[in-house]
Write a protein that holds these residues in place. Structure first.
Motif, PDB file in Angstrom:
ATOM      1  N   GLU A  62       0.836  -1.205   0.000  1.00 50.35           N
ATOM      2  CA  GLU A  62       0.000   0.000   0.000  1.00 50.35           C
ATOM      3  C   GLU A  62       0.867   1.250   0.000  1.00 50.35           C
ATOM      4  O   GLU A  62       0.560   2.223  -0.696  1.00 50.35           O
ATOM      5  CB  GLU A  62      -0.932  -0.020   1.213  1.00 50.35           C
ATOM      6  CG  GLU A  62      -2.070  -0.994   1.086  1.00 50.35           C
ATOM      7  CD  GLU A  62      -2.936  -1.046   2.343  1.00 50.35           C
ATOM      8  OE1 GLU A  62      -2.635  -0.315   3.320  1.00 50.35           O
ATOM      9  OE2 GLU A  62      -3.898  -1.821   2.339  1.00 50.35           O
ATOM     10  N   ASN A  63       1.950   1.242   0.775  1.00 49.48           N
ATOM     11  CA  ASN A  63       2.850   2.390   0.778  1.00 49.48           C
ATOM     12  C   ASN A  63       3.468   2.586  -0.603  1.00 49.48           C
ATOM     13  O   ASN A  63       3.599   3.718  -1.082  1.00 49.48           O
ATOM     14  CB  ASN A  63       3.951   2.205   1.823  1.00 49.48           C
ATOM     15  CG  ASN A  63       3.396   2.250   3.231  1.00 49.48           C
ATOM     16  OD1 ASN A  63       2.324   2.798   3.469  1.00 49.48           O
ATOM     17  ND2 ASN A  63       4.111   1.665   4.168  1.00 49.48           N
ATOM     18  N   ALA A  68       3.642   5.283  -5.822  1.00 47.96           N
ATOM     19  CA  ALA A  68       3.463   5.142  -7.266  1.00 47.96           C
ATOM     20  C   ALA A  68       2.342   6.046  -7.749  1.00 47.96           C
ATOM     21  O   ALA A  68       2.416   6.609  -8.850  1.00 47.96           O
ATOM     22  CB  ALA A  68       3.159   3.688  -7.621  1.00 47.96           C
ATOM     23  N   GLY A  69       1.301   6.217  -6.950  1.00 53.11           N
ATOM     24  CA  GLY A  69       0.204   7.120  -7.323  1.00 53.11           C
ATOM     25  C   GLY A  69       0.696   8.550  -7.459  1.00 53.11           C
ATOM     26  O   GLY A  69       0.313   9.272  -8.382  1.00 53.11           O
ATOM     27  N   LYS A  70       1.558   8.959  -6.534  1.00 52.24           N
ATOM     28  CA  LYS A  70       2.131  10.307  -6.623  1.00 52.24           C
ATOM     29  C   LYS A  70       2.973  10.436  -7.888  1.00 52.24           C
ATOM     30  O   LYS A  70       2.927  11.457  -8.576  1.00 52.24           O
ATOM     31  CB  LYS A  70       2.981  10.594  -5.395  1.00 52.24           C
ATOM     32  CG  LYS A  70       2.180  10.749  -4.130  1.00 52.24           C
ATOM     33  CD  LYS A  70       3.088  10.943  -2.932  1.00 52.24           C
ATOM     34  CE  LYS A  70       2.282  10.976  -1.643  1.00 52.24           C
ATOM     35  NZ  LYS A  70       3.157  11.065  -0.466  1.00 52.24           N
ATOM     36  N   VAL A  75       3.638  12.258 -13.606  1.00 54.57           N
ATOM     37  CA  VAL A  75       3.793  11.922 -15.032  1.00 54.57           C
ATOM     38  C   VAL A  75       2.614  12.458 -15.832  1.00 54.57           C
ATOM     39  O   VAL A  75       2.795  13.016 -16.928  1.00 54.57           O
ATOM     40  CB  VAL A  75       3.936  10.386 -15.201  1.00 54.57           C
ATOM     41  CG1 VAL A  75       3.813   9.974 -16.646  1.00 54.57           C
ATOM     42  CG2 VAL A  75       5.256   9.912 -14.621  1.00 54.57           C
ATOM     43  N   GLU A  76       1.401  12.337 -15.304  1.00 52.43           N
ATOM     44  CA  GLU A  76       0.219  12.854 -16.007  1.00 52.43           C
ATOM     45  C   GLU A  76       0.298  14.370 -16.154  1.00 52.43           C
ATOM     46  O   GLU A  76      -0.044  14.919 -17.204  1.00 52.43           O
ATOM     47  CB  GLU A  76      -1.056  12.459 -15.263  1.00 52.43           C
ATOM     48  CG  GLU A  76      -1.423  11.009 -15.427  1.00 52.43           C
ATOM     49  CD  GLU A  76      -2.659  10.633 -14.627  1.00 52.43           C
ATOM     50  OE1 GLU A  76      -3.123  11.449 -13.805  1.00 52.43           O
ATOM     51  OE2 GLU A  76      -3.157   9.514 -14.835  1.00 52.43           O
ATOM     52  N   ARG A  77       0.748  15.048 -15.097  1.00 53.92           N
ATOM     53  CA  ARG A  77       0.879  16.508 -15.168  1.00 53.92           C
ATOM     54  C   ARG A  77       1.906  16.901 -16.233  1.00 53.92           C
ATOM     55  O   ARG A  77       1.659  17.803 -17.046  1.00 53.92           O
ATOM     56  CB  ARG A  77       1.274  17.049 -13.794  1.00 53.92           C
ATOM     57  CG  ARG A  77       1.305  18.559 -13.741  1.00 53.92           C
ATOM     58  CD  ARG A  77       1.601  19.111 -12.353  1.00 53.92           C
ATOM     59  NE  ARG A  77       2.806  18.541 -11.782  1.00 53.92           N
ATOM     60  CZ  ARG A  77       2.847  17.712 -10.728  1.00 53.92           C
ATOM     61  NH1 ARG A  77       1.738  17.354 -10.142  1.00 53.92           N
ATOM     62  NH2 ARG A  77       3.983  17.241 -10.279  1.00 53.92           N
ATOM     63  N   GLU A  78       3.042  16.197 -16.269  1.00 55.91           N
ATOM     64  CA  GLU A  78       4.049  16.501 -17.286  1.00 55.91           C
ATOM     65  C   GLU A  78       3.521  16.208 -18.688  1.00 55.91           C
ATOM     66  O   GLU A  78       3.816  16.957 -19.632  1.00 55.91           O
ATOM     67  CB  GLU A  78       5.319  15.681 -17.031  1.00 55.91           C
ATOM     68  CG  GLU A  78       6.095  16.143 -15.821  1.00 55.91           C
ATOM     69  CD  GLU A  78       7.318  15.288 -15.554  1.00 55.91           C
ATOM     70  OE1 GLU A  78       7.585  14.350 -16.339  1.00 55.91           O
ATOM     71  OE2 GLU A  78       8.003  15.559 -14.554  1.00 55.91           O
ATOM     72  N   LEU A  79       2.744  15.159 -18.844  1.00 55.08           N
ATOM     73  CA  LEU A  79       2.160  14.842 -20.143  1.00 55.08           C
ATOM     74  C   LEU A  79       1.189  15.933 -20.588  1.00 55.08           C
ATOM     75  O   LEU A  79       1.187  16.330 -21.762  1.00 55.08           O
ATOM     76  CB  LEU A  79       1.457  13.486 -20.089  1.00 55.08           C
ATOM     77  CG  LEU A  79       0.867  12.989 -21.408  1.00 55.08           C
ATOM     78  CD1 LEU A  79       1.957  12.796 -22.448  1.00 55.08           C
ATOM     79  CD2 LEU A  79       0.101  11.698 -21.193  1.00 55.08           C
ATOM     80  N   MET A  80       0.384  16.421 -19.666  1.00 54.62           N
ATOM     81  CA  MET A  80      -0.547  17.506 -20.018  1.00 54.62           C
ATOM     82  C   MET A  80       0.224  18.763 -20.414  1.00 54.62           C
ATOM     83  O   MET A  80      -0.156  19.454 -21.367  1.00 54.62           O
ATOM     84  CB  MET A  80      -1.492  17.802 -18.846  1.00 54.62           C
ATOM     85  CG  MET A  80      -2.454  16.661 -18.542  1.00 54.62           C
ATOM     86  SD  MET A  80      -3.455  16.186 -19.959  1.00 54.62           S
ATOM     87  CE  MET A  80      -4.567  17.556 -20.019  1.00 54.62           C
TER      88      MET A  80
END
Length: 120
Positions: A62-63, A68-70, A75-80
């Motif tokens: 879980e940790n 990994a979620g962070k 990665v999603e922010r950089e892709l946008m």
């Protein structure tokens, strides 16, 4: 010397023999029960230790998922950001071909105009 048994001797011997067989059977079943109890206690102990091990593994997992979620959000922010910057920095091939065609047709028109002017 002949051995003689009376009926009541035979009944006592039979009862004693059956009592002895019953006692040995009870002792054997008691030992089986004791061994089964020991095995169940050992299995319960192993189950509790295994649960502790898996609880620890799942907590670590879980940790890791939270980390990994962070990472995925980053990665999603950089892709946008890349999607926003990409049209400003790069030209699509279709746009380049269309602009090149327009420029070449204008140059051809100028060349034809000069050729007609030179002939006249």
């Amino acid at each position: 010397m002949p051995i003689q048994f009376e009926l009541w001797h035979l009944i006592y011997v039979t009862i004693a023999f059956l009592g002895m067989v019953f006692g040995f059977g009870k002792l054997l079943l008691w030992q089986f029960d004791k061994r089964l109890d020991e095995r169940f206690v050992a299995q319960e102990k192993a189950r509790i230790e295994g649960m502790g091990h898996w609880d620890q593994r799942f907590n670590n997992f879980e940790n890791t998922l939270n980390e990994a979620g962070k990472e995925w959000r980053r990665v999603e922010r950089e892709l946008m950001e890349l999607k926003v910057e990409l049209p400003h920095k790069y030209v699509r091939r279709d746009d380049y071909v269309r602009n090149q065609t327009i420029i070449e047709s204008k140059l051809d028109a100028i060349y034809k105009a000069q050729c007609k002017g030179a002939l006249q």
